[in-house]
Design an enzyme around this catalytic site. Structure first.
Site, short mmCIF file in Angstrom:
data_model
loop_
_atom_site.label_atom_id
_atom_site.label_comp_id
_atom_site.label_asym_id
_atom_site.label_seq_id
_atom_site.Cartn_x
_atom_site.Cartn_y
_atom_site.Cartn_z
CD GLU A 293 -2.29 1.41 2.89
OE1 GLU A 293 -2.53 2.52 3.09
OE2 GLU A 293 -2.46 0.21 3.50
CG ASP B 68 0.03 6.99 -1.25
OD1 ASP B 68 -1.05 7.33 -1.30
OD2 ASP B 68 0.92 7.44 -0.79
CG ASP C 22 -5.73 1.71 3.08
OD1 ASP C 22 -5.49 2.89 2.61
OD2 ASP C 22 -5.96 1.37 4.20
CD GLU D 77 -3.39 4.36 -1.41
OE1 GLU D 77 -3.51 5.59 -1.89
OE2 GLU D 77 -3.08 3.87 -0.41
#
Length: 245
Positions: free
Chosen positions: A61, A65, A134, A137
């Site tokens: 994650e 991101d 999340d 990502e």
């Protein structure tokens, strides 16, 4: 290609077949299914199976991101050469906000592949905005680390281009708290407050759960990585419910 972390768990045949089906459905060239297994493993599941030393998806994650931020930033920079830095920042933020990413996750049905702890699953974690955002990502991180930047970019733009256009049109990144306040005050002054219901998760990755109260009446609850995000989510759900009446 960057070395991929091993998931350290033995997948069932059904789990493996399910993830292969996801690869085929999304047309992503990921050959190592274990990295996807990790991408869809929530911390709550790993914590419930500590003896198995299962890797959860927080590291993916984190990576996803960063990759997502770069992809959208680069796309906006190259596509709109005359756009000011402030506007670029605003459009990027509206595109990669929790609400947008969760919406993409739902459209791709990513929630059904999540491994969650009993508590998270029982409370609807596989449809919670914060977890779904999340997860998207994490999937980006998995695609990037097991393929390359170009592949990750193609995947991201394919699924977020509509959201970029909506952000450019001012249809993304709305202040739902303001919109809700304006809506409920059409019939006179109303007192709207946001109350913290609970917090969950470790200190470095907390999820906050907030509820809306209007003139003492409790409405919808929302969740997010911060109280402000959770308030926006609660306001959005409340507004949608009120407007549907």
């Amino acid at each position: 290609m960057v070395a991929v972390e091993a998931h350290k768990s033995k997948m069932t045949q059904a789990r493996e077949e399910s993830l292969h089906g996801l690869v085929a459905r999304l047309d992503i060239p990921v050959s190592d299914i274990s990295i996807l297994d990790c991408a869809f493993t929530h911390t709550s599941y790993a914590n419930e199976h500590k003896s198995k030393h299962i890797n959860h998806n927080q590291r993916l994650e984190f990576l996803g991101d960063a990759v997502l931020d770069l992809i959208i930033g680069e796309y906006l920079f190259k596509t709109y050469p005359d756009m000011a830095e402030g506007d670029l920042t605003k459009i990027k933020a509206a595109t990669v906000c929790e609400d947008s990413l969760a919406s993409v996750s739902r459209s791709l049905q990513l929630g059904q592949y999540l491994l969650l702890g009993h508590g998270e699953r029982a409370s609807g974690g596989n449809n919670r905005n914060s977890i779904l955002a999340d997860t998207f990502e994490s999937l980006i991180g998995a695609i990037y680390i097991s393929t390359d930047y170009q592949t990750a970019m193609n995947f991201v733009l394919k699924h977020l281009i509509t959201y970029i256009k909506q952000a450019l049109e001012g249809k993304r990144g709305k202040d739902y708290k303001t919109l809700l306040q304006e809506y409920v005050q059409r019939d006179g002054d109303k007192h709207t407050v946001y109350r913290l219901l609970s917090e969950s998760g470790p200190d470095h990755a907390k999820t906050f759960h907030m509820v809306v109260e209007i003139n003492g009446v409790t409405y919808e609850a929302g969740s997010g990585k911060s109280k402000k995000i959770a308030e926006q989510h609660a306001a959005q759900l409340t507004l949608e419910k009120l407007m549907a009446k």
